[in-house]
Structures are given as C-alpha cells and as structure tokens.
Write a protein that holds these residues in place. Structure first.
Motif, mmCIF file in Angstrom:
data_model
loop_
_atom_site.group_PDB
_atom_site.id
_atom_site.type_symbol
_atom_site.label_atom_id
_atom_site.label_comp_id
_atom_site.label_asym_id
_atom_site.label_seq_id
_atom_site.Cartn_x
_atom_site.Cartn_y
_atom_site.Cartn_z
ATOM 1 N N TYR A 8 -10.646 -4.991 -11.118
ATOM 2 C CA TYR A 8 -10.132 -4.504 -9.835
ATOM 3 C C TYR A 8 -8.677 -4.937 -9.709
ATOM 4 O O TYR A 8 -8.368 -6.096 -9.994
ATOM 5 C CB TYR A 8 -10.917 -5.095 -8.663
ATOM 6 C CG TYR A 8 -12.342 -4.600 -8.594
ATOM 7 C CD1 TYR A 8 -12.675 -3.531 -7.771
ATOM 8 C CD2 TYR A 8 -13.335 -5.186 -9.370
ATOM 9 C CE1 TYR A 8 -13.978 -3.065 -7.718
ATOM 10 C CE2 TYR A 8 -14.645 -4.720 -9.325
ATOM 11 C CZ TYR A 8 -14.952 -3.660 -8.492
ATOM 12 O OH TYR A 8 -16.233 -3.190 -8.445
ATOM 13 N N THR A 9 -7.823 -3.998 -9.295
ATOM 14 C CA THR A 9 -6.418 -4.357 -9.159
ATOM 15 C C THR A 9 -5.916 -4.065 -7.743
ATOM 16 O O THR A 9 -6.329 -3.080 -7.121
ATOM 17 C CB THR A 9 -5.549 -3.567 -10.169
ATOM 18 O OG1 THR A 9 -5.679 -2.170 -9.896
ATOM 19 C CG2 THR A 9 -5.955 -3.851 -11.608
ATOM 20 N N PHE A 10 -5.037 -4.924 -7.265
ATOM 21 C CA PHE A 10 -4.485 -4.773 -5.915
ATOM 22 C C PHE A 10 -2.974 -4.979 -5.945
ATOM 23 O O PHE A 10 -2.477 -5.849 -6.655
ATOM 24 C CB PHE A 10 -5.092 -5.809 -4.957
ATOM 25 C CG PHE A 10 -6.568 -5.619 -4.751
ATOM 26 C CD1 PHE A 10 -7.045 -4.859 -3.688
ATOM 27 C CD2 PHE A 10 -7.488 -6.173 -5.645
ATOM 28 C CE1 PHE A 10 -8.406 -4.673 -3.507
ATOM 29 C CE2 PHE A 10 -8.857 -5.986 -5.471
ATOM 30 C CZ PHE A 10 -9.324 -5.232 -4.397
ATOM 31 N N VAL A 11 -2.288 -4.176 -5.151
ATOM 32 C CA VAL A 11 -0.850 -4.367 -4.951
ATOM 33 C C VAL A 11 -0.658 -4.500 -3.446
ATOM 34 O O VAL A 11 -1.029 -3.595 -2.685
ATOM 35 C CB VAL A 11 -0.045 -3.159 -5.482
ATOM 36 C CG1 VAL A 11 1.429 -3.315 -5.153
ATOM 37 C CG2 VAL A 11 -0.254 -3.002 -6.985
ATOM 38 N N ASN A 12 -0.109 -5.601 -3.006
ATOM 39 C CA ASN A 12 0.086 -5.861 -1.561
ATOM 40 C C ASN A 12 -1.213 -5.643 -0.791
ATOM 41 O O ASN A 12 -1.219 -5.021 0.281
ATOM 42 C CB ASN A 12 1.212 -4.967 -1.003
ATOM 43 C CG ASN A 12 2.518 -5.193 -1.736
ATOM 44 O OD1 ASN A 12 2.655 -6.135 -2.518
ATOM 45 N ND2 ASN A 12 3.475 -4.323 -1.515
ATOM 46 N N ASN A 13 -2.307 -6.101 -1.383
ATOM 47 C CA ASN A 13 -3.658 -6.000 -0.788
ATOM 48 C C ASN A 13 -4.229 -4.580 -0.768
ATOM 49 O O ASN A 13 -5.286 -4.351 -0.190
ATOM 50 C CB ASN A 13 -3.707 -6.568 0.641
ATOM 51 C CG ASN A 13 -3.628 -8.089 0.644
ATOM 52 O OD1 ASN A 13 -3.539 -8.716 -0.404
ATOM 53 N ND2 ASN A 13 -3.690 -8.683 1.811
ATOM 54 N N ILE A 14 -3.534 -3.627 -1.386
ATOM 55 C CA ILE A 14 -4.068 -2.257 -1.468
ATOM 56 C C ILE A 14 -4.774 -2.114 -2.817
ATOM 57 O O ILE A 14 -4.225 -2.487 -3.859
ATOM 58 C CB ILE A 14 -2.940 -1.205 -1.380
ATOM 59 C CG1 ILE A 14 -2.206 -1.312 -0.042
ATOM 60 C CG2 ILE A 14 -3.475 0.206 -1.588
ATOM 61 C CD1 ILE A 14 -0.909 -0.536 0.010
ATOM 62 N N ASN A 15 -5.985 -1.577 -2.780
ATOM 63 C CA ASN A 15 -6.760 -1.394 -4.008
ATOM 64 C C ASN A 15 -6.152 -0.246 -4.810
ATOM 65 O O ASN A 15 -6.201 0.912 -4.394
ATOM 66 C CB ASN A 15 -8.208 -1.070 -3.604
ATOM 67 C CG ASN A 15 -9.154 -1.118 -4.787
ATOM 68 O OD1 ASN A 15 -8.716 -1.161 -5.942
ATOM 69 N ND2 ASN A 15 -10.436 -1.102 -4.506
ATOM 70 N N THR A 16 -5.565 -0.587 -5.965
ATOM 71 C CA THR A 16 -4.938 0.442 -6.814
ATOM 72 C C THR A 16 -5.991 0.956 -7.791
ATOM 73 O O THR A 16 -6.033 0.530 -8.950
ATOM 74 C CB THR A 16 -3.709 -0.150 -7.545
ATOM 75 O OG1 THR A 16 -4.006 -1.496 -7.927
ATOM 76 C CG2 THR A 16 -2.483 -0.144 -6.680
ATOM 77 N N ILE A 17 -6.818 1.875 -7.307
ATOM 78 C CA ILE A 17 -7.970 2.296 -8.123
ATOM 79 C C ILE A 17 -7.547 3.051 -9.374
ATOM 80 O O ILE A 17 -8.302 3.106 -10.336
ATOM 81 C CB ILE A 17 -9.023 3.095 -7.313
ATOM 82 C CG1 ILE A 17 -8.368 4.210 -6.527
ATOM 83 C CG2 ILE A 17 -9.862 2.209 -6.422
ATOM 84 C CD1 ILE A 17 -9.352 5.079 -5.772
ATOM 85 N N GLU A 18 -6.336 3.600 -9.373
ATOM 86 C CA GLU A 18 -5.867 4.293 -10.583
ATOM 87 C C GLU A 18 -5.095 3.350 -11.522
ATOM 88 O O GLU A 18 -4.534 3.786 -12.515
ATOM 89 C CB GLU A 18 -4.988 5.482 -10.199
ATOM 90 C CG GLU A 18 -5.732 6.601 -9.491
ATOM 91 C CD GLU A 18 -4.800 7.740 -9.102
ATOM 92 O OE1 GLU A 18 -4.637 8.680 -9.893
ATOM 93 O OE2 GLU A 18 -4.230 7.673 -8.014
ATOM 94 N N GLY A 19 -5.045 2.081 -11.183
ATOM 95 C CA GLY A 19 -4.407 1.093 -12.073
ATOM 96 C C GLY A 19 -2.892 1.132 -11.975
ATOM 97 O O GLY A 19 -2.325 1.168 -10.905
ATOM 98 N N GLY A 20 -2.236 1.132 -13.146
ATOM 99 C CA GLY A 20 -0.772 1.176 -13.150
ATOM 100 C C GLY A 20 -0.174 0.067 -13.992
ATOM 101 O O GLY A 20 -0.846 -0.515 -14.855
ATOM 102 N N THR A 21 1.090 -0.242 -13.715
ATOM 103 C CA THR A 21 1.847 -1.132 -14.593
ATOM 104 C C THR A 21 1.326 -2.573 -14.588
ATOM 105 O O THR A 21 1.420 -3.265 -15.598
ATOM 106 C CB THR A 21 3.338 -1.114 -14.208
ATOM 107 O OG1 THR A 21 3.444 -1.344 -12.787
ATOM 108 C CG2 THR A 21 3.970 0.224 -14.515
ATOM 109 N N HIS A 22 0.762 -3.021 -13.472
ATOM 110 C CA HIS A 22 0.212 -4.386 -13.424
ATOM 111 C C HIS A 22 -1.014 -4.481 -14.336
ATOM 112 O O HIS A 22 -1.194 -5.455 -15.078
ATOM 113 C CB HIS A 22 -0.132 -4.808 -11.995
ATOM 114 C CG HIS A 22 -0.949 -3.831 -11.207
ATOM 115 N ND1 HIS A 22 -0.990 -2.490 -11.473
ATOM 116 C CD2 HIS A 22 -1.792 -4.007 -10.151
ATOM 117 C CE1 HIS A 22 -1.781 -1.882 -10.612
ATOM 118 N NE2 HIS A 22 -2.285 -2.785 -9.798
#
Ligand code: 0R9
Length: 424
Positions: free
Chosen positions: A281-295
């Motif tokens: 599970y990945t989050f950016v600024n507490n938003i669930n980035t369900i499509e993933g990305g650079t992190h």
C-alpha cells in the motif's frame, strides 16, 4: 491540546476568488456529486484537523454522523484564527469559509499542507456545497460561532461564551440540490479514518454513527452492530502492517521499520508472511496512491538490489546463480509506504499515481540504506526472508520449465498430425 502559537495572523491569508464557481461545477472541486463526492466533504474537513495534528497542535479528532445525515467534526487544535482579516475586513475564520483559496499557510511559502485534499480550499468548498454549515471555535479565552447557508454568511463570527480550551467544531448538512444522495456509508468512512490514524502516529480519531437505522427483517434491535470506532496507533505504520497481516502466518515477528526525514519525508513498514501474494500500500500526503508511481518504483528498486546484494555477500547466491527477481523478493511481502511531497503531481486514470520523478531516487536511497543495515543487524530475519525468496524463485523457474515443455509437446503433436490434403 493547549499549545499556544500566535505567529499566524489574520492578515497572512490570501484572498482570491468567490464560491459561486464551486456550486456551478462541483465535480471540479470534489470529483463527483455521487456518494464518493459526499464522503469527500467529510475528508476535506477532517484533513484540516489532521493538518493541525501534523503541525503538532492537535491529538484528537471526533467525527459523528448525526441523525439526518448531519456531519460533525471536532478537533482539539489551536482553533481557526478569529481576528479580523486585513484585506477582507471580516474574521479570518469567515474568510476561510467564504472565499475560495483563502487558507493560511496552505500552499504558501512558510509551510505546506500535507494531508492531501484540496490544498486549503476544503473548508470553503464544503461550505459552498452544504445546505448549512455551523462553525464553533474555542480560542483566545472565548467561544466563537458563525453560520452559513449554501456558502452565504447568515451569522458572522460572534463571541457566544468564555472558554479556556482551544479547538474547532464544524457541523454541516450537505446540499440535496447538489448531491445524488446524502446517505453516508459508515464502513467507508470508518476505513478511511482507521487508515488516517495509522498514517499519523499517536493521533486519536473516533467515529460514531448516531443515525437511527431501520430494522432489518429477522434482526433483533440489540443485534444491530454498534457503529462506533476509536483509532489511535502509537505504532503508526508498524501497526498498519500488523493489522493487514492479522490473519496470516508471519515469517518474522516484528515489522521492519524505516523512517527518514528530509526533502521528502519517508516512512515504510515491511513484514513477510507465508502467503504467495504481495500486498503493498502506498500513500502520498496521506492519499492512497492505488496506481503506485515513483515512490513505489524507488521502493521496489531498493528492495530488489538489497536482497540480491545480501544474498551474494553471504553466499546464499553463488557466482553461477542468477539474481533473484523482484517478484520473488516481494512474494509474501506486506508493506506500507508513506511519503510527504510538497507539490505532488498525480497522474493515471484515477489521478492516484505519483509522477514526481525525483522521488524515485530519494525513496530508493533511503530504503536501501536502512534495509541493508537492518539485514546485517538481523541475520535470522534475513535468512528466513531469503529462504522464502529462493523458494519463490525455484517455483517460478519450475513453472517456466513446465510451460516450455508443454509448449514443445503441443508443437510436436501438431507436427505429427496427419496432414489434410486438398484436392482441387
Ligand atoms: C473540525 C475541523 N477543523 C478545522 O477545520 C480546522 C482548521 C484549523 C486551522 C487551525 C487550527 N485548527 C484548525 N481546525 C490553525 C491553523 C493555523 C494557525 N492557527 C490555527 C495555520 O495554518 O497557521 N486553520 C486552518 C486554516 C486556518 N486555520 C486559517 F487559514 F484560518 F488560518
């Protein structure tokens, strides 16, 4: 929390535009006018409280769904500033609720809003899309209240009493002229607030549904499940992975925890189980980035490299052996990755894929450093995880060989089939 800081003044708020645009094109501001958009209103208000918690001034947020689908959110932060705003001539609090893009430090140079959401326009957007909104602030020794209808002020900020506490309470009824439904789904809100509490260590978030529910046939009144939850996780992301793995057989007892501050603050927790799937599970600024990305890219790159390097340096992989593949290393892995990015670029179909290219390297370096140190210091855990990776790699190789054999067999069978002759 009564930690006083008056550095912030009303005159620091930037005033930009009005609210009519929000009512005309609500989808542009909250995504949709379906139940998803409706839930978004709640998230926007709670995000403001979470920002106050991230700033270090709030540790308690209570959310209530009152009868009639009224939402009440209460926090124990500093309280929204009540003094007069230099440009608008009205209170800072009313400015924030009636003028789009007015929002203190949100998006300014002196700090950044990290909980996600609408970058500080949340309060005014919720106000514009609500039949009514009522805001009560405890600050500077007083209790102050203001009221709005469809974004318009019906009661400017007024001192209604004394208090030695601080905090903000917001109650609103979403506008039935705007939304397709006003029925909140308790489970959806509960899941979101559990997640937010995991992501903000030590923050208590409670939710209670006080709506009167219709009796389901055959169900006794006392059988109705209580819709009430209280989330506070001192373990943060460690508690999150333990929660995700609660019904799984663990390969090591304690999650691997990585935390690094800096330009892009990073927090990661990893725990392996005997399961055959990966669960990241990945989050950016507490938003669930369900499509993933650079992190996620950075994380995967680091994990693959570190486990291969460790396996080679400790003789688990010999010179003749091929490297373990990323998928072998991630089999059975449960991980939560949370990063804070100042100006996140969201891409993808649902705008939940992080695009900032500098984040890949930052996450990869932080995870590689911390993970390699962890494996050196915890050889038993390293051994147990590598055994799992090697068995995944062998299974993958065996499956590939079996597929190859089956393909060869079927092509040979094809070549021995009697040929059809065609007479003209
Ligand atoms: C119940 C929902 N809570 C809120 O909406 C909420 C907003 C808020 C807040 C501040 C403190 N608590 C809050 N709760 C705050 C922020 C700042 C300074 N003092 C108090 C700051 O950002 O520096 N505010 C959110 C926006 C604003 N205050 C402001 F723009 F009016 F400053």
């Amino acid at each position: 929390m009564d930690k006083v800081n008056h550095e912030y003044g009303a005159n620091q708020i930037q005033v930009l535009e009005g609210l009519e645009a929000v009512r005309k094109r609500p989808g542009m501001y909250i995504g949709s006018v379906s139940v998803r958009g409706l839930h978004h209103l709640v998230y926007e208000i709670v995000d403001n409280s979470v920002d106050e918690a991230l700033a270090g001034y709030c540790n308690n947020i209570n959310v209530t769904i009152e009868p009639g689908n009224i939402i009440c959110v209460e926090d124990n932060g500093r309280g929204i500033p009540v003094e007069k705003h230099a440009k608008t001539g009205i209170s800072a609090a009313e400015t924030v609720y009636t003028i789009l893009h007015a929002g203190g430090k949100f998006g300014g140079d002196s700090g950044y809003k990290v909980s996600g959401g609408l970058h500080g326009v949340g309060s005014s957007v919720v106000n514009a899309l609500s039949e009514w909104t009522e805001v009560t602030i405890q600050r500077d020794g007083g209790i102050f209240q203001m009221k709005f209808e469809r974004g318009k002020t019906v009661q400017p900020l007024t001192r209604i009493g004394d208090s030695d506490k601080t905090g903000t309470k917001v109650r609103f009824l979403a506008d039935s002229e705007i939304f397709e439904t006003l029925e909140y789904e308790y489970e959806v809100l509960e899941k979101r607030f559990r997640e937010m509490a995991f992501l903000t260590k030590g923050l208590r978030i409670t939710i209670e549904d006080k709506r009167v529910r219709e009796k389901v046939e055959g169900e006794e009144e006392e059988e109705q499940k209580e819709r009430k939850a209280d989330f506070c996780f001192e373990g943060g992301l460690n508690s999150f992975v333990e929660y995700l793995n609660k019904n799984k057989e663990k390969i090591h007892e304690l999650p691997i925890y990585i935390e690094k501050d800096g330009e892009v603050p990073i927090e990661v927790a990893i725990q392996y189980t005997t399961s055959y799937s990966e669960n990241i599970y990945t989050f950016v600024n507490n938003i669930n980035t369900i499509e993933g990305g650079t992190h996620l890219e950075g994380f995967k790159r680091a994990v693959t490299k570190v486990f291969n390097d460790y396996a080679r340096n400790h003789g688990v992989l010999k010179d003749k052996d091929q490297n373990l593949q990323g998928e072998d290393i991630r089999e059975g892995m449960t991980a939560v990755i949370s990063v804070k990015v100042k100006e996140p670029q969201f891409e993808g179909q649902t705008k939940t894929k992080l695009g900032n290219s500098n984040v890949t390297g930052i996450v990869a370096n932080a995870v590689a450093d911390a993970l390699s140190t962890f494996l050196e210091e915890n050889p038993n855990v390293a051994k147990a995880i590598l055994e799992k990776c090697i068995s995944a790699s062998r299974a993958r190789e065996a499956a590939r060989k079996a597929r190859e054999l089956a393909r060869k067999k079927s092509s040979m069978e094809g070549s021995t089939l009697p040929r059809k002759t065609c007479r003209l």
